[in-house]
Motif scaffolding. Structure first.
Motif, PDB file in Angstrom:
ATOM      1  N   ILE A  96     -13.625  32.222 -82.871  1.00 14.95           N
ATOM      2  CA  ILE A  96     -13.795  32.516 -81.184  1.00 14.95           C
ATOM      3  C   ILE A  96     -15.286  31.906 -80.930  1.00 14.95           C
ATOM      4  CG2 ILE A  96     -12.462  34.589 -81.209  1.00 14.95           C
ATOM      5  CD1 ILE A  96     -15.053  36.250 -81.193  1.00 14.95           C
ATOM      6  N   TRP A  97     -15.469  31.881 -79.844  1.00 12.78           N
ATOM      7  CA  TRP A  97     -16.839  31.465 -79.268  1.00 12.78           C
ATOM      8  C   TRP A  97     -17.993  32.321 -79.662  1.00 12.78           C
ATOM      9  CZ3 TRP A  97     -18.431  26.649 -76.969  1.00 12.78           C
ATOM     10  CH2 TRP A  97     -17.641  25.579 -76.737  1.00 12.78           C
ATOM     11  N   PRO A  98     -19.185  31.703 -80.037  1.00 12.22           N
ATOM     12  CA  PRO A  98     -20.211  32.953 -80.560  1.00 12.22           C
ATOM     13  C   PRO A  98     -20.871  33.328 -79.418  1.00 12.22           C
ATOM     14  CG  PRO A  98     -20.873  30.519 -80.793  1.00 12.22           C
ATOM     15  CD  PRO A  98     -19.619  30.300 -80.669  1.00 12.22           C
ATOM     16  N   VAL A  99     -20.824  32.710 -78.162  1.00 15.78           N
ATOM     17  CA  VAL A  99     -21.585  32.987 -76.896  1.00 15.78           C
ATOM     18  C   VAL A  99     -20.393  32.704 -75.598  1.00 15.78           C
ATOM     19  CG1 VAL A  99     -23.358  32.706 -75.196  1.00 15.78           C
ATOM     20  CG2 VAL A  99     -23.804  32.458 -77.647  1.00 15.78           C
ATOM     21  N   GLN A 100     -20.427  33.988 -74.906  1.00 14.06           N
ATOM     22  CA  GLN A 100     -19.304  33.889 -73.852  1.00 14.06           C
ATOM     23  C   GLN A 100     -20.094  33.381 -72.715  1.00 14.06           C
ATOM     24  OE1 GLN A 100     -16.152  34.692 -74.555  1.00 14.06           O
ATOM     25  NE2 GLN A 100     -16.962  34.850 -76.394  1.00 14.06           N
ATOM     26  N   GLY A 101     -19.309  32.188 -72.288  1.00 15.28           N
ATOM     27  CA  GLY A 101     -19.750  31.926 -71.035  1.00 15.28           C
ATOM     28  C   GLY A 101     -21.056  31.020 -70.965  1.00 15.28           C
ATOM     29  N   GLY A 102     -21.318  30.619 -72.161  1.00 16.45           N
ATOM     30  CA  GLY A 102     -22.460  29.614 -72.511  1.00 16.45           C
ATOM     31  C   GLY A 102     -22.285  28.155 -72.160  1.00 16.45           C
ATOM     32  N   GLN A 103     -23.063  27.331 -72.162  1.00 15.76           N
ATOM     33  CA  GLN A 103     -22.972  25.995 -71.806  1.00 15.76           C
ATOM     34  C   GLN A 103     -23.389  25.154 -73.012  1.00 15.76           C
ATOM     35  OE1 GLN A 103     -25.442  24.606 -68.250  1.00 15.76           O
ATOM     36  NE2 GLN A 103     -24.648  22.590 -68.528  1.00 15.76           N
ATOM     37  N   VAL A 104     -22.622  24.050 -73.134  1.00 15.38           N
ATOM     38  CA  VAL A 104     -23.032  23.456 -74.364  1.00 15.38           C
ATOM     39  C   VAL A 104     -24.267  22.236 -73.952  1.00 15.38           C
ATOM     40  CG1 VAL A 104     -21.974  21.340 -75.938  1.00 15.38           C
ATOM     41  CG2 VAL A 104     -20.614  23.494 -75.363  1.00 15.38           C
ATOM     42  N   LEU A 105     -25.120  22.245 -74.512  1.00 11.21           N
ATOM     43  CA  LEU A 105     -26.252  21.468 -74.014  1.00 11.21           C
ATOM     44  C   LEU A 105     -26.430  20.255 -75.066  1.00 11.21           C
ATOM     45  CD1 LEU A 105     -29.024  24.296 -73.572  1.00 11.21           C
ATOM     46  CD2 LEU A 105     -27.588  23.424 -72.060  1.00 11.21           C
ATOM     47  N   VAL A 161     -22.163  36.846 -81.256  1.00 11.71           N
ATOM     48  CA  VAL A 161     -21.077  37.389 -82.129  1.00 11.71           C
ATOM     49  C   VAL A 161     -20.535  36.476 -83.114  1.00 11.71           C
ATOM     50  CG1 VAL A 161     -20.370  38.630 -80.074  1.00 11.71           C
ATOM     51  CG2 VAL A 161     -19.260  36.672 -80.595  1.00 11.71           C
ATOM     52  N   ALA A 162     -20.042  37.182 -84.148  1.00 13.36           N
ATOM     53  CA  ALA A 162     -19.500  36.341 -85.296  1.00 13.36           C
ATOM     54  C   ALA A 162     -18.132  35.679 -84.927  1.00 13.36           C
ATOM     55  CB  ALA A 162     -19.188  37.579 -86.609  1.00 13.36           C
ATOM     56  N   VAL A 163     -17.903  34.453 -85.136  1.00 14.34           N
ATOM     57  CA  VAL A 163     -16.900  33.739 -84.659  1.00 14.34           C
ATOM     58  C   VAL A 163     -15.420  34.193 -85.575  1.00 14.34           C
ATOM     59  CG1 VAL A 163     -18.051  31.728 -84.027  1.00 14.34           C
ATOM     60  CG2 VAL A 163     -17.141  31.805 -86.285  1.00 14.34           C
ATOM     61  N   ALA A 164     -15.648  34.795 -86.749  1.00 17.25           N
ATOM     62  CA  ALA A 164     -14.507  35.306 -87.695  1.00 17.25           C
ATOM     63  C   ALA A 164     -15.080  36.458 -88.523  1.00 17.25           C
ATOM     64  CB  ALA A 164     -13.904  34.107 -88.505  1.00 17.25           C
ATOM     65  N   ASP A 165     -14.340  37.037 -89.203  1.00 22.28           N
ATOM     66  CA  ASP A 165     -14.451  38.048 -89.925  1.00 22.28           C
ATOM     67  C   ASP A 165     -15.265  37.195 -91.233  1.00 22.28           C
ATOM     68  OD1 ASP A 165     -13.089  39.761 -88.531  1.00 22.28           O
ATOM     69  OD2 ASP A 165     -11.577  40.024 -89.856  1.00 22.28           O
ATOM     70  N   GLY A 166     -16.118  37.944 -91.892  1.00 22.99           N
ATOM     71  CA  GLY A 166     -16.967  37.049 -92.962  1.00 22.99           C
ATOM     72  C   GLY A 166     -18.064  38.334 -93.601  1.00 22.99           C
ATOM     73  N   VAL A 226     -19.201  41.608 -91.666  1.00 24.31           N
ATOM     74  CA  VAL A 226     -18.875  41.528 -90.093  1.00 24.31           C
ATOM     75  C   VAL A 226     -17.550  41.522 -89.669  1.00 24.31           C
ATOM     76  CG1 VAL A 226     -21.671  40.929 -89.830  1.00 24.31           C
ATOM     77  CG2 VAL A 226     -19.718  39.143 -89.977  1.00 24.31           C
ATOM     78  N   ARG A 227     -17.057  41.874 -88.592  1.00 27.61           N
ATOM     79  CA  ARG A 227     -15.843  41.506 -87.933  1.00 27.61           C
ATOM     80  C   ARG A 227     -15.929  40.519 -87.005  1.00 27.61           C
ATOM     81  NH1 ARG A 227     -12.062  43.149 -91.677  1.00 27.61           N
ATOM     82  NH2 ARG A 227     -10.743  43.256 -89.720  1.00 27.61           N
ATOM     83  N   GLN A 228     -14.874  39.773 -86.755  1.00 28.72           N
ATOM     84  CA  GLN A 228     -14.909  38.756 -85.541  1.00 28.72           C
ATOM     85  C   GLN A 228     -15.396  39.773 -84.285  1.00 28.72           C
ATOM     86  OE1 GLN A 228     -11.146  37.056 -84.078  1.00 28.72           O
ATOM     87  NE2 GLN A 228     -11.820  35.239 -84.635  1.00 28.72           N
ATOM     88  N   GLY A 229     -16.062  38.928 -83.413  1.00 25.45           N
ATOM     89  CA  GLY A 229     -16.697  39.419 -82.070  1.00 25.45           C
ATOM     90  C   GLY A 229     -17.654  40.465 -82.401  1.00 25.45           C
ATOM     91  N   TYR A 269     -13.180  23.360 -83.921  1.00 26.17           N
ATOM     92  CA  TYR A 269     -12.735  24.767 -84.503  1.00 26.17           C
ATOM     93  C   TYR A 269     -12.823  25.716 -83.406  1.00 26.17           C
ATOM     94  CZ  TYR A 269     -13.058  22.027 -88.830  1.00 26.17           C
ATOM     95  OH  TYR A 269     -12.855  20.891 -90.009  1.00 26.17           O
ATOM     96  N   LEU A 270     -13.300  25.568 -82.507  1.00 25.79           N
ATOM     97  CA  LEU A 270     -13.218  26.521 -81.393  1.00 25.79           C
ATOM     98  C   LEU A 270     -12.278  26.308 -80.453  1.00 25.79           C
ATOM     99  CD1 LEU A 270     -17.371  26.493 -80.691  1.00 25.79           C
ATOM    100  CD2 LEU A 270     -15.957  28.302 -81.858  1.00 25.79           C
ATOM    101  N   PRO A 271     -11.768  27.570 -79.661  1.00 26.16           N
ATOM    102  CA  PRO A 271     -10.911  27.150 -78.660  1.00 26.16           C
ATOM    103  C   PRO A 271     -11.285  26.505 -77.460  1.00 26.16           C
ATOM    104  CG  PRO A 271     -11.249  29.323 -79.027  1.00 26.16           C
ATOM    105  CD  PRO A 271     -12.287  28.931 -79.945  1.00 26.16           C
ATOM    106  N   LYS A 272     -10.368  25.912 -76.847  1.00 25.61           N
ATOM    107  CA  LYS A 272     -10.675  25.069 -75.681  1.00 25.61           C
ATOM    108  C   LYS A 272     -10.843  25.770 -74.541  1.00 25.61           C
ATOM    109  CE  LYS A 272      -8.345  20.520 -77.163  1.00 25.61           C
ATOM    110  NZ  LYS A 272      -7.388  19.734 -76.844  1.00 25.61           N
ATOM    111  N   ARG A 273     -11.878  25.363 -73.797  1.00 30.01           N
ATOM    112  CA  ARG A 273     -12.092  26.069 -72.584  1.00 30.01           C
ATOM    113  C   ARG A 273     -11.654  25.457 -71.276  1.00 30.01           C
ATOM    114  NH1 ARG A 273     -18.715  28.081 -72.970  1.00 30.01           N
ATOM    115  NH2 ARG A 273     -18.293  29.636 -74.530  1.00 30.01           N
TER     116      ARG A 273
END
Length: 261
Positions: free
Chosen positions: A139-148, A174-179, A221-224, A257-261
């Motif tokens: 998942i995205w590590p930051v919700q609503g962020g902009q790719v600079l 946030v963690a993008v996946a469990d790990g 850590v858990r995803q999210g 590897y990230l979901p398309k927005r």
């Protein structure tokens, strides 16, 4: 002088005629082998007649008994003295006839060997995995962020190994996946506060330039789960997270590897 020499020869002849042995006075360079050749007596015979003599350590001036063999004549000893015989001059070898040089080989026409077909190395297949990963979904590590900044773009001649995602300072990362957290530190120059998480299938996610880290090495850590906050540390010129994805040690484009927005 002549009388003394004549007396010495007479004594020598008497010894020879009477069957007595002859005594040789050791000179520099003498060996039992050399004496055996000089007097025609075997080394073993000389040793047998000189049991107290060390054949490997003859002393100059030492007397060595030379036995007279039954078949030896007076003349064999009569002309000898205690000095070594003059060395024989080496015989000159006849000059060998000059050999004619071998005829020059006729030059053979040069035949070019067929060139082997050059095999071009094949490029390794590019990763097409989107998240290989029926088991591993990022998942995205930051919700609503902009790719600079995108993967591979250069800043100050330095290529980016990840993506920079801008967001307000203090935004949750946030963690993008469990790990499992394998690093939480600010010791890497240019990266500021950084967290590294190891995931399944030898994937790693990296979160850098954080305002602060909220996890420590060894944490699961858990995803999210919130693991850090967006900040402006390291080389960041504004609040952002420098996010990388690696497979082993190889950096790959995180956007694949990230979901398309």
């Amino acid at each position: 002088m002549n009388r003394t020499l004549s007396l010495g020869i007479a004594v020598l002849l008497w010894l020879a005629l009477s069957g007595c042995a002859y005594y040789h006075v050791i000179q520099p360079g003498d060996t039992l082998y050399g004496l055996s050749k000089e007097y025609g007596v075997s080394v073993q015979e000389i040793q047998r007649n000189n049991p107290g003599v060390d054949p490997y350590n003859l002393e100059i001036g030492q007397q060595v008994k030379i036995p007279r063999l039954p078949n030896q004549k007076v003349a064999d000893y009569a002309g000898r003295t205690d000095t070594k015989p003059a060395a024989k001059k080496p015989e000159k070898k006849a000059a060998e006839p000059k050999k004619n040089p071998p005829p020059e080989a006729t030059p053979q026409p040069k035949v070019d060997k067929p060139k082997k077909e050059e095999i071009q190395p094949k490029e390794p297949p590019r990763s097409t995995a989107t998240v290989n990963t029926e088991k591993l979904q990022f998942i995205w590590p930051v919700q609503g962020g902009q790719v600079l900044e995108r993967f591979g773009e250069t800043t100050d001649d330095v290529a980016s190994h990840g993506v920079e995602i801008g967001a307000p300072e203090g935004t949750a990362i946030v963690a993008v996946a469990d790990g499992k957290v394998i690093l939480s530190s600010d010791e890497f120059k240019g990266y500021g506060n950084m967290v590294v998480v190891r995931h399944e299938n030898n994937f790693f996610s990296i979160y850098a330039c954080n305002k602060k880290n909220l996890v420590k090495k060894g944490d699961t850590v858990r995803q999210g789960q919130k693991i850090a906050e967006v900040g402006q540390t390291g080389r960041a010129a504004q609040p952002l997270v420098q996010f990388q994805v690696r497979i082993g040690s190889k950096a790959v484009d995180p956007l694949k590897y990230l979901p398309k927005r």
